[in-house]
Each structure stands twice: as structure tokens, then as C-alpha cells.
Design an enzyme around this catalytic site. Structure first.
Site, PDB file in Angstrom:
ATOM      1  CG  ASP A  65      -3.980   0.192   3.344  1.00  0.00           C
ATOM      2  OD1 ASP A  65      -4.667  -0.745   3.813  1.00  0.00           O
ATOM      3  OD2 ASP A  65      -3.533   0.188   2.185  1.00  0.00           O
ATOM      4  CD1 TRP A  66      -6.971  -4.067   8.396  1.00  0.00           C
ATOM      5  CD2 TRP A  66      -7.513  -2.103   7.498  1.00  0.00           C
ATOM      6  NE1 TRP A  66      -8.326  -3.874   8.574  1.00  0.00           N
ATOM      7  CE2 TRP A  66      -8.687  -2.687   8.029  1.00  0.00           C
ATOM      8  CE3 TRP A  66      -7.609  -0.850   6.894  1.00  0.00           C
ATOM      9  CZ2 TRP A  66      -9.933  -2.065   7.973  1.00  0.00           C
ATOM     10  CZ3 TRP A  66      -8.858  -0.233   6.823  1.00  0.00           C
ATOM     11  CH2 TRP A  66      -9.989  -0.827   7.355  1.00  0.00           C
TER      12      TRP A  66
END
Length: 798
Positions: free
Chosen positions: A307-308
Site C-alpha cells: 500500500d502507498w
């Protein structure tokens, strides 16, 4: 054990430098730790001591080395791996490292490229219900709304249409669908992105949508793997570590990993790991989750992307199974190159990372003239690419099919050409300024339609999972179209909670909503303003119809039993065609068939510990123990014999249905019920999605559903199973089949056949570390909801 603990203590858990800078310290300090970890664990080290379930406060056990992808699932994967390996063999170590990280570019995420070998930067974009922040794209219904259709065909067509828009915009990787969160926390801020609170229903949606997206040529990314069930403390902060979601091994498999299996079975090319810790190890460096369950148990062939800014270590995450970091270098970049050169990360591992990234590119045939990214950038002139097609028709169809009628007294609905309607409530019309908030994720815009009182109708919710409507057909707009056609009259008030009475009105429609978003959890499942508005209108209007656009559970006990409230609809998050979807139901052009994908309680306290995410905590290492195990949503209500307001799977129709001739039998391809308990050969190679025998049909259930009413309609027939031990260590019953039957004309009946796979009847054996059928009596029910059961049978496994 002390050696292993020391190794874990050496792994960095917190980001101490900017995300784009990398961390030499992370590499150098973990070289010895990585070696200790791999020496201390083996491919069989998957449980706690003695092979027992993981204790709630135990550490997630290590699993290394990371298993290399091999393309063994089928001929298509094998061919993709052959091409990917050949290409990786031509790459330098620098080039392999370069494609394992994000780079600046036009998309939300962009991989590195290798021009000399023709490897482009892969384009990643949100979200699961539409391309966010872009022009000339569609705003589809949210995941929870799609789940409420209980319709596999619509789920597939939804994925196919969504995928075609990603393809048309030149986006290689779509960040969706979602089954994490699964909806454990009733107030969870992102539950609406997922596909219900039930693992079987969510799995059906995950599989169908993944298939649809990838048939359009786009890589699907099921997320968030795993146990991302709340927004509170989901990420590391200066206050301390992210929350640790602590779950036992059986619950992890039967609830939270279960729906991802369907997406993998359909060939998902990527999986996104989540932010929070899982059993005290960050999910994007949790080798048990990534190497052990995802890549070994479930045979995952594709790549794991963070995930970012979700990567929390360098060497540890690489060796634990993370293949690609987004949106920049994270702890990798030059530091990963150094780690490969000094042996902290092996040559085999970096080659496998590159191969796994390229294999789905070949698997989806994206190397052949894939469209270049056509991404809106407000800093330069651009030529918009319109990818909407005729998707508005599908959006309207799904919007109607996912709307759930929960109350309809004396045939209040459908309307019969009313001449005088009153429309009340902030949710009835478009009031928000869709360009008021810059989207911090992509440089586009964040459309929070209806994010609070007076801000308009709710068609999507907030954060990276939200969509970007090209327009919004509000309920008021659509009702005006109908009333104009019928030469009627409308009166409205979108602002007051005590609007002007019109006692001659044929009916009054009250529109309210319940918003949710990424980054925070809901504080309540109701709100006083909306409840007051509903009661004030009902105090004088004898036919009050309440429409709720909701990002999740919304309690209604404050007014649902009022005698003047004669109809209520849970209208979900229906996307851009909201008003048209609703009026087709109100005027009887479509017969409601939507069913609740969650349980609506009489009181918020009925959800027990699963109502809240956590109390405010200043603990630097917070824990969230999943002590309820398998018992969330309707399983919890059944176990504790709590009466809900509306149960899971509930929904009304304008007609009625009868069930008959229910039977359960062993599938003809199986020898007999005794042999079912014997698991097939363990030496069979695992394919993507798990052991192939899990997907074999082992039993069949049949019944006849007939329309006994006066108008055409479709029924959602639901199959529930109670395994031996149900009510003790297993749910009383759990969904294991559903079929949309119809539409049927009055008097018409149709036979429904439910196929039960080995997985559907199995439990996870934490000692044997495999799915097993229990010997004994399986109870099987068919019905119209989890509590409206119309037929019962048994299947005996000897």
C-alpha cells in the site's frame, strides 16, 4: 527461540527517514537478522509452538525463504513465466532493482522502466469503483452496493466494464477489488469499499470482479492483504506503531483469507498488502502472510505491491515476500541494490521479484500494443480519452439491483402515478461542489458527494476508494422527470429538519445518508438530525417513505416502527445514475431484489465488541485482539441469540415466493459420503487459489422456487450450512450459496441447484495445517435470508 527473538528485534519497524530516501541503515542493520530469520525457520514453520493455534498475543511466525513463482497453475501462467524469465535473464541487477520500486510519473503509481529491453513503466490507479480523479470516466456503484445485488452475473459485468475503462485509459494495474476490510468493525471507515461482511459473498464478488477486470486486459489487485479492519491507528505515527490485528490461525483462514482465494482462483495478477501490523508484524513484511499463506498455501503467481508508503523495512520486507514498493523507493532503491550485492537479499530473490512483476504483464498480454497512459494532468494541455461507453445503463441496473426494500406497508410501493409528491432531506439533490477539494493522492479531485449534512446526495464515499462522477443524476432530478411526465406537482425542502407540511400530498419521500471514508472510522451508526427529520415528516404525512444512501450499516430503530413510515429503502452507494436507479424501483419498472449484505441491529450495542475499533490509546504498540474469532455480523447475532432489526440477506419484493422440494446429496463425481472426509493427495501441486481439490464440487442442493404473487420478480435463494460442531466452535450457520432466480412471472417455478465445493464444507485444521471435512452431520438450509429459512436437509460425512 531467543535467537529468533533477537533477529526480530533487529528488524526496523518504523520509518525514520523520508519515504523517497531509502535507508542504508535498514539494509546494513538487517543483514545478520535476515540470515538468522532464514536459519531459524523453514517452509513448515507455520504455526505456534506444538502446532497449536497462534495465541492472540503471539508473534506472527517467520516463513522463509520466499518461494519463487513457477507458473505452474496453468498453461497460460506457464507461458507468461517463460517469457518473463527470459526477459529477466537479460537484465542487470540495477535494472531488476529499478522495476521493484515506484517512480514519479503520470499515474498514482508508476514502476521503473527498462527502455533497452522494451519494458515500460507500469501505470497503477485507484479505485475499486471507478478511475478516481479523471475525466470522462464512470462512477460505478461501490463494492458494498454490488454485493447487495447477490448477483454473480452483475458482479462479473461490473468488473468487465470497470476493466474496460482502465484499459482505455492505458492503466496497467487496477487497485481493486476489495475484501479487506471484511467489515469486522461495524463502524469501520472503509467497509463500503468491500464486498460485504460475509466471506462467501465477498469471495463470490472478488472472483467475478477479478475475472471481469482481467478479461478486459487489466491486472486486478485484490486488497488489502490482510486484516485491515479499521482506520484507527492503521498506520505508524509519531505516537507509535500501527495497530496490531491479532487473530488466530483458523479465523485468519476461514474469514479473512477466504474471499481472496476466489480472486486468486480467477488469476489475479497482483495483491496489495496492508498498512497495519498482523500478529505484531507489519503486513508488508509479514512472511507468514506473504510467503507462507499467499505464495505457498495459495500458490500466488503474481506480485505483492505495498500500500502507498506502507513499507516499513528494507531487507525484511524483501525476504518476507514484498515484490514492489509504492509510490517511490521506500527503503529500497540503491539500498536494495546494496543489499543484493552484500548478500542480505539473494540474487534468486531479486530475480523472482522482477519475474513476478513481469509475469502478469505477459499473462494479460500487455506487451502487445497496450494503450499508453491517458491520464489527466491539470498542469499541462491534454486530450481527454472518453472511456464511458454505455456503462451508464449497467450502473443504473446495478444501482437498482443493489437497493434493498426493508419495509413496505399496504403496498405503498410501487407508485401508481402519484400527482402530488413532497421531497425532503439533504440527500435528495446534488449540493456539493465537486471541485472543492484537491485529491491528495493523484493531483485530481476528491468528489465527496454528501459528505455531511446539506452537502448533497451520496453516490460514493471518501478517500482513495471514491469515484469521480462525470455527472450525478440525483433522486430529485429523476423524480422531477417522472412528475413532469405525469403532469403532477412537487414540493421540496432540502435544508430544514422540520419542513412545511402538505397534508394533501400523496406521499412524502425523506432522503438521508450516512457517510464514511478512508482515514477515520464512523462515530455512530445514526445521526440525530436525520432521525429528527424523518420523525417530523412522519408526524403529519401518512405515507412517509425513507430512502437511505449509506456507506454501511445504518440503524433505524428511532423511527422504523412509526405507523406513518410505510416504506423504507436502503439505497447504498449507487453511483452516478442514482436517481434513475431509484425511480425505476419507486415506479415499479424494476421489482426490488437487493438483499442486505450486513446485519442491521436494533441497537448499536448489539454488535458488542465489534462496534468499535478501539478506545483512544496512547500505547506506542497498540493491539486489537480478534477475540470473537469466526463470529462477526450475523454469526455473532446467531451465536448470542440477538434479534436484529433486519438480518443479513433480508430484502422485500413486490411479489412473494415459495420454496419446495429441497434436497441435499453427494455429487455424482464423488464415490460416497464416507470418502469425502479423506483429503485428496497432498503431493498434488498447489495452484493459484489453493489445493485444486478445494474447488471440486462434492455435494449438491436443490429446490424449486416459485413466484406466488401477482407481478414479475426475481428471488435471491440463499444456502446456509452448519458444520459438525456448529454453535460451539463454529457459526450456527454460514452462507455457502446464493442464486438469483428469475425474473419469474406469476405462477412460474424454477429449479435451483447449489454446488457445494470441498472448501465450502471444510474447516481449517490448525494442527494438520490444511482444510479438512469434519465427520458427522452437516445441516443445510435454503431460504430468503439468514433467518428466513424455508427448507432444511442433512449431509452425513462418515
Amino acid at each position: 527461540m531467543d535467537l529468533l527473538k533477537s533477529a526480530f528485534d533487529m528488524l526496523p519497524r518504523r520509518r525514520r527517514r523520508s519515504p523517497g530516501s531509502g535507508s542504508e541503515q535498514a539494509v546494513l542493520s538487517t543483514k545478520t537478522a535476515a540470515a538468522l530469520l532464514c536459519a531459524a525457520c523453514s517452509p513448515h514453520a507455520q504455526t505456534g509452538s506444538g502446532g497449536s493455534e497462534l495465541p492472540y498475543y503471539g508473534r506472527s511466525p517467520p516463513f522463509c525463504p520466499s518461494p519463487p513463482g513457477n507458473g505452474s497453475t496453468n498453461a497460460r501462467w506457464a507461458l507468461a513465466y517463460g517469457h518473463a524469465r527470459d526477459l529477466v535473464a537479460l537484465m542487470t541487477v540495477d535494472e531488476k532493482v529499478n522495476i521493484t520500486r515506484g517512480w514519479p510519473g503520470p499515474c498514482v503509481g508508476n514502476t521503473g522502466e527498462v527502455p533497452r529491453l522494451g519494458i515500460p513503466a507500469l501505470c497503477f490507479a485507484d479505485g475499486p469503483s471507478g478511475i478516481r480523479g479523471q475525466e470522462f470516466v464512470s462512477a460505478f456503484p461501490a463494492g458494498i452496493h454490488v454485493a447487495a445485488t447477490f448477483d454473480r452475473d452483475l458482479m462479473y459485468r461490473y468488473g468487465q466494464a470497470l476493466g474496460s475503462e482502465y484499459y482505455g485509459k492505458g492503466i496497467n494495474v487496477a487497485l481493486g477489488p476489495v475484501a479487506g476490510p471484511l467489515g469486522r468493525v461495524a463502524r469501520g471507515g472503509r467497509n463500503w469499499e468491500g464486498l460485504s461482511n460475509d466471506p462467501y459473498l465477498a469471495g463470490a464478488g472478488m472472483g467475478a470482479i477479478t475475472r471481469g477486470i482481467q478479461e478486459a486486459g487489466v491486472i486486478a489487485t485484490p486488497k488489502h492483504w490482510l486484516l485491515n479492519e479499521q482506520e484507527f491507528r492503521r498506520r505508524w505515527t509519531p505516537m507509535g506503531d500501527a495497530i496490531s490485528a491479532n487473530v488466530d490461525d483458523r479465523t485468519l483462514h476461514e474469514l479473512y483469507a477466504f474471499p481472496f482465494m476466489d480472486a486468486l482462483r480467477e488469476g489475479a495478477g497482483a495483491v496489495m498488502c496492508s498498512y497495519q501490523r498482523a500478529n505484531h508484524s507489519y503486513a508488508c513484511q509479514n512472511s507468514k502472510l506473504l510467503n507462507g499463506i499467499l505464495k505457498t498455501e495459495l500458490g500466488f503467481e503474481g506480485f505483492v505491491v505495498s500500500d502507498w508508503d506502507g513499507q516499513m523495512s528494507g531487507v525484511a520486507s524483501a525476504n518476507a515476500g514484498l515484490d514492489l514498493v509504492m509510490p517511490n523507493a521506500g527503503f529500497w532503491g540503491d539500498s536494495l541494490l546494496q543489499a543484493v550485492h552484500n548478500g542480505s537479499v539473494s540474487d534468486e530473490r531479486i530475480s523472482d521479484m522482477a519475474t513476478r512483476i513481469l509475469a502478469p504483464w505477459y499473462y494479460l498480454r500487455q506487451e502487445n500494443a497496450y494503450p499508453p497512459p491517458a491520464i489527466f494532468n491539470n498542469l499541462q494541455q491534454h486530450f481527454p480519452v472518453d472511456v464511458q461507453g454505455d456503462h451508464a445503463k449497467l450502473i443504473e441496473e446495478i444501482g437498482a439491483a443493489g437497493t434493498v426494500l426493508v419495509k413496505n406497508v399496504n403496498n405503498t410501493l410501487p407508485f401508481k402515478k402519484p400527482k402530488f409528491l413532497c421531497v425532503y432531506g439533504y440527500d435528495a439533490t446534488v449540493k456539493a461542489n465537486p471541485w472543492q477539494n484537491r485529491d491528495r493522492y493523484s493531483g485530481g479531485y476528491d468528489e465527496n458527494f454528501g459528505w455531511n449534512t446539506f452537502n448533497g446526495t451520496l453516490v460514493t464515499a471518501g478517500g482513495s476508494g471514491g469515484s469521480t462522477p462525470p455527472y450525478v443524476v440525483s433522486p430529485f432530478q429523476a423524480l422531477q422527470e417522472r412528475v413532469t411526465k405525469d403532469r403532477g406537482i412537487l414540493r421540496w425542502d432540502f435544508y430544514s429538519d422540520k419542513p412545511t407540511p402538505y397534508v394533501n400530498a400523496d406521499a412524502c419521500l425523506v432522503f438521508i445518508n450516512a457517510y464514511a471514508s478512508e482515514s477515520f472510522d464512523r462515530t455512530s451508526l445514526t445521526d440525530e438530525f436525520s432521525d429528527r427529520l424523518v420523525l417530523n415528516v412522519a408526524s403529519w404525512c401518512a405515507k412517509t417513505i425513507v430512502v437511505i444512501h449509506s456507506a454501511g450499516i445504518r440503524t433505524v430503530s428511532a423511527w422504523i416502527t412509526h405507523p406513518n413510515i410505510t416504506a423504507t429503502l436502503f439505497a447504498g452507494l449507487p453511483g452516478q445514475e442514482s436517481g434513475h436507479s431509484l425511480t425505476s424501483l419507486l415506479y415499479g419498472e424494476t421489482n426490488p431484489s437487493g438483499r442486505l449484505p450486513y446485519t442491521v441491529a436494533l441497537a448499536e450495542a448489539d454488535y458488542g465488541a465489534n462496534l468499535l475499533n478501539s478506545t483512544v490509546s496512547f500505547d506506542p504498540n497498540p493491539d486489537q485482539d480478534f477475540t470473537e474469532g469466526l463470529f462477526i455480523d450475523y454469526r455473532h447475532f446467531d451465536r448470542h441469540q440477538i434479534t436484529p432489526q433486519f438480518e443479513f440477506g433480508f430484502g422485500l419484493s413486490y411479489t412473494t415466493f415459495a420454496y419446495a422440494n429441497f434436497s441435499v446429496s453427494v455429487s455424482a463425481v464423488q464415490h460416497n459420503a464416507t470418502n469425502l472426509a479423506e483429503f485428496p493427495d497432498d503431493n498434488v501441486r498447489v495452484v493459484q487459489g489453493g489445493h485444486p481439490a478445494l474447488w471440486e464440487v462434492v455435494a449438491l442442493a436443490r429446490c424449486v422456487v416459485a413466484n406466488t404473487g401477482e407481478v414479475d420478480g426475481a428471488e435471491i435463494a440463499q444456502l446456509y450450512v452448519g458444520v459438525p460442531g456448529a454453535g460451539v466452535d463454529s457459526p450456527v450457520r454460514q452462507l455457502r450459496g446464493f442464486v438469483k432466480v428469475g425474473p419469474l412471472v406469476p405462477g412460474q417455478g424454477r429449479e435451483v441447484v447449489f454446488e457445494l465445493t470441498r472448501r465450502d464444507l471444510s474447516v481449517w485444521d490448525v494442527v494438520a495445517q490444511k482444510w479438512r471435512l469434519r465427520r458427522g452431520v452437516y445441516r443445510v438450509w435454503v431460504g430468503a435470508s439468514s433467518r428466513d429459512l424455508r427448507g432444511e436437509g442433512e449431509l452425513v460425512v462418515g
